[in-house]
Design a protein around this motif. Sequence first.
Motif, PDB file in Angstrom:
ATOM      1  N   THR B  49     -18.559   5.516 -29.071  1.00  0.00           N
ATOM      2  CA  THR B  49     -18.416   6.760 -28.307  1.00  0.00           C
ATOM      3  C   THR B  49     -19.703   7.584 -28.393  1.00  0.00           C
ATOM      4  O   THR B  49     -20.227   8.054 -27.369  1.00  0.00           O
ATOM      5  CB  THR B  49     -17.236   7.599 -28.827  1.00  0.00           C
ATOM      6  OG1 THR B  49     -16.070   6.791 -28.821  1.00  0.00           O
ATOM      7  CG2 THR B  49     -17.001   8.825 -27.967  1.00  0.00           C
ATOM      8  N   ALA B  50     -20.224   7.747 -29.608  1.00  0.00           N
ATOM      9  CA  ALA B  50     -21.447   8.525 -29.793  1.00  0.00           C
ATOM     10  C   ALA B  50     -22.599   7.899 -29.014  1.00  0.00           C
ATOM     11  O   ALA B  50     -23.373   8.606 -28.350  1.00  0.00           O
ATOM     12  CB  ALA B  50     -21.794   8.608 -31.285  1.00  0.00           C
ATOM     13  N   ARG B  56     -25.714   8.375 -22.053  1.00  0.00           N
ATOM     14  CA  ARG B  56     -25.324   8.819 -20.713  1.00  0.00           C
ATOM     15  C   ARG B  56     -25.351  10.338 -20.567  1.00  0.00           C
ATOM     16  O   ARG B  56     -25.032  10.867 -19.501  1.00  0.00           O
ATOM     17  CB  ARG B  56     -23.903   8.321 -20.415  1.00  0.00           C
ATOM     18  CG  ARG B  56     -23.840   6.796 -20.460  1.00  0.00           C
ATOM     19  CD  ARG B  56     -22.532   6.286 -19.952  1.00  0.00           C
ATOM     20  NE  ARG B  56     -22.721   4.934 -19.462  1.00  0.00           N
ATOM     21  CZ  ARG B  56     -22.183   4.449 -18.354  1.00  0.00           C
ATOM     22  NH1 ARG B  56     -21.394   5.211 -17.613  1.00  0.00           N
ATOM     23  NH2 ARG B  56     -22.398   3.218 -17.989  1.00  0.00           N
ATOM     24  N   LYS B  57     -25.684  11.014 -21.674  1.00  0.00           N
ATOM     25  CA  LYS B  57     -25.716  12.485 -21.685  1.00  0.00           C
ATOM     26  C   LYS B  57     -24.404  13.081 -21.145  1.00  0.00           C
ATOM     27  O   LYS B  57     -24.393  13.788 -20.130  1.00  0.00           O
ATOM     28  CB  LYS B  57     -26.918  13.007 -20.889  1.00  0.00           C
ATOM     29  CG  LYS B  57     -28.233  12.572 -21.532  1.00  0.00           C
ATOM     30  CD  LYS B  57     -29.421  13.252 -20.884  1.00  0.00           C
ATOM     31  CE  LYS B  57     -30.725  12.752 -21.495  1.00  0.00           C
ATOM     32  NZ  LYS B  57     -31.906  13.201 -20.764  1.00  0.00           N
ATOM     33  N   VAL B  58     -23.319  12.728 -21.832  1.00  0.00           N
ATOM     34  CA  VAL B  58     -21.993  13.203 -21.443  1.00  0.00           C
ATOM     35  C   VAL B  58     -21.371  13.826 -22.688  1.00  0.00           C
ATOM     36  O   VAL B  58     -21.131  13.128 -23.668  1.00  0.00           O
ATOM     37  CB  VAL B  58     -21.106  12.022 -21.000  1.00  0.00           C
ATOM     38  CG1 VAL B  58     -19.712  12.503 -20.677  1.00  0.00           C
ATOM     39  CG2 VAL B  58     -21.739  11.308 -19.835  1.00  0.00           C
ATOM     40  N   PHE B  59     -21.156  15.138 -22.660  1.00  0.00           N
ATOM     41  CA  PHE B  59     -20.688  15.791 -23.875  1.00  0.00           C
ATOM     42  C   PHE B  59     -19.435  16.611 -23.649  1.00  0.00           C
ATOM     43  O   PHE B  59     -19.118  16.996 -22.517  1.00  0.00           O
ATOM     44  CB  PHE B  59     -21.797  16.667 -24.459  1.00  0.00           C
ATOM     45  CG  PHE B  59     -23.001  15.862 -24.826  1.00  0.00           C
ATOM     46  CD1 PHE B  59     -23.025  15.137 -26.016  1.00  0.00           C
ATOM     47  CD2 PHE B  59     -24.100  15.789 -23.984  1.00  0.00           C
ATOM     48  CE1 PHE B  59     -24.122  14.361 -26.348  1.00  0.00           C
ATOM     49  CE2 PHE B  59     -25.202  15.017 -24.314  1.00  0.00           C
ATOM     50  CZ  PHE B  59     -25.221  14.304 -25.492  1.00  0.00           C
ATOM     51  N   ALA B  60     -18.718  16.872 -24.749  1.00  0.00           N
ATOM     52  CA  ALA B  60     -17.502  17.658 -24.662  1.00  0.00           C
ATOM     53  C   ALA B  60     -17.703  19.077 -25.185  1.00  0.00           C
ATOM     54  O   ALA B  60     -16.926  19.961 -24.875  1.00  0.00           O
ATOM     55  CB  ALA B  60     -16.383  16.970 -25.448  1.00  0.00           C
ATOM     56  N   ARG B  83     -17.051   5.491 -18.657  1.00  0.00           N
ATOM     57  CA  ARG B  83     -17.385   4.611 -19.777  1.00  0.00           C
ATOM     58  C   ARG B  83     -16.944   5.231 -21.112  1.00  0.00           C
ATOM     59  O   ARG B  83     -16.369   4.559 -21.962  1.00  0.00           O
ATOM     60  CB  ARG B  83     -18.906   4.417 -19.754  1.00  0.00           C
ATOM     61  CG  ARG B  83     -19.429   3.302 -20.598  1.00  0.00           C
ATOM     62  CD  ARG B  83     -19.163   1.957 -19.986  1.00  0.00           C
ATOM     63  NE  ARG B  83     -18.810   1.041 -21.050  1.00  0.00           N
ATOM     64  CZ  ARG B  83     -18.252  -0.139 -20.857  1.00  0.00           C
ATOM     65  NH1 ARG B  83     -17.969  -0.552 -19.638  1.00  0.00           N
ATOM     66  NH2 ARG B  83     -17.951  -0.897 -21.874  1.00  0.00           N
ATOM     67  N   VAL B  84     -17.254   6.520 -21.283  1.00  0.00           N
ATOM     68  CA  VAL B  84     -16.888   7.216 -22.527  1.00  0.00           C
ATOM     69  C   VAL B  84     -15.371   7.287 -22.655  1.00  0.00           C
ATOM     70  O   VAL B  84     -14.817   7.025 -23.727  1.00  0.00           O
ATOM     71  CB  VAL B  84     -17.511   8.635 -22.556  1.00  0.00           C
ATOM     72  CG1 VAL B  84     -16.983   9.431 -23.741  1.00  0.00           C
ATOM     73  CG2 VAL B  84     -19.031   8.558 -22.607  1.00  0.00           C
TER      74      VAL B  84
END
Lengths: 170, 170, 170
Positions: B49-50, B56-60, B83-84
């Motif tokens: 996940t990390a 992909r520069k996808v954050f919560a 993907r994440v």
Amino acid sequence: MANKRNTPYTIKVEKMADLAQLMENEVLMAFASYTTIVLSKMMFMSTATAFYRLTRKVFANPEDCASFGKGENAKKYLRVDDRVERVRRAHLNDLENIVPFLGIGLLYSLSGPDLSTAVLHFRLFVGARIYHTISYLLPLPQPNRALAFFVGYGVTLSMAYRLLKTRLYL
Amino acid sequence: MANKRNTPYTIKVEKMADLAQLMENEVLMAFASYTTIVLSKMMFMSTATAFYRLTRKVFANPEDCASFGKGENAKKYLRVDDRVERVRRAHLNDLENIVPFLGIGLLYSLSGPDLSTAVLHFRLFVGARIYHTISYLLPLPQPNRALAFFVGYGVTLSMAYRLLKTRLYL
Amino acid sequence: MANKRNTPYTIKVEKMADLAQLMENEVLMAFASYTTIVLSKMMFMSTATAFYRLTRKVFANPEDCASFGKGENAKKYLRVDDRVERVRRAHLNDLENIVPFLGIGLLYSLSGPDLSTAVLHFRLFVGARIYHTISYLLPLPQPNRALAFFVGYGVTLSMAYRLLKTRLYL
């Protein structure tokens, strides 16, 4: 001479008795039974999710709905459904509450509690979690689910309190 | 006199032997090995996940993408990525299935099952969960993932059945 | 004659000593204490979620906000809130990391590690998870949360490595 034979004989008996003995401990046997029941109930939630996903045609992965159509036609099944989300929330709530029960309950069972007190804890927990699932899936009006949650929560905290009071070792 | 010395001596030997003995139980050793492997595999999902979040520069969380830009510029990284989400679903499915295996498997191991039967259960479960992860992440077409899921599920239910049949104590 | 009485007497002493003995093992007592603390901390996350849901009037189920209004009026409370989602992510991250610690840590404790090494592992893990929660809920800027995560992760992997190195049985 009888005495010389005695020592190895005794040890052998003990070694064989040992593991069986651990599971002959009544608190641990009760813990094993109630834990198996509540974990099986939790596993049932996976089946419930799969059931609603298939009957309502609601999927999270493209490969899961490939048999319902090709390409764009299949994509319409990649959606979110209230019923499915409800089961998933109930499942996650189970995980969040059964994991502490598993860990704390096992160590509590090994700490030599009174049998009837221990069984009361296990029964209340399992009953509360089953009632929680029923309240969540039907659903029943609040505060049914909230009460079921807090009974299970209180049982686990009560075991944690007893463990820390009698066996604190930091 | 030899006899008088015998009693405390025997007890001392037993006491030292005790815990080592528990882990010398072959079923428990096998359970420990397979459990450690399947839990390490589950922990790998956090790293996956990390990895996808960073590449992909996808954050919560806003604080996680603070180094990619200030203010409004950083907010664009607060998004959801297929993907994440796929890795996260695989991770949650692991949790939902490995927790029952942990609890039921430990108690099953203590209940004195046949070694080869027990090892067969553990191997099937670990193999099924590894195959489940591969099927989910590549992804492989269905019913690969579904089959992997049901093998693991069946193994856990089989251990639960044996536990409740031989040791039911309510 | 004294010898004839000796055998059953010894066995009886052992049987009673057995379970108490297991929990007199210092590593297991330490594991029990630290586990109880970290699981209680995890349970606190449920309370935190409930607190934010009630004070911010953010609910996931229609029956939960029935007391705030009827019909369409109640539906406006079925929403997603950043604060609530943050607590839920912290809770899920706890689950994902505490479950491997529970399983691997218990088996590691039974494998007879050095007491001070074991206690160091437990302390680091519990400290890291408490710091992780603080970093997530305040929130603190990164890499506070990431570091807390990796310390806990490393501790669990270190116990897994020791278990597999000394007790591998496949």
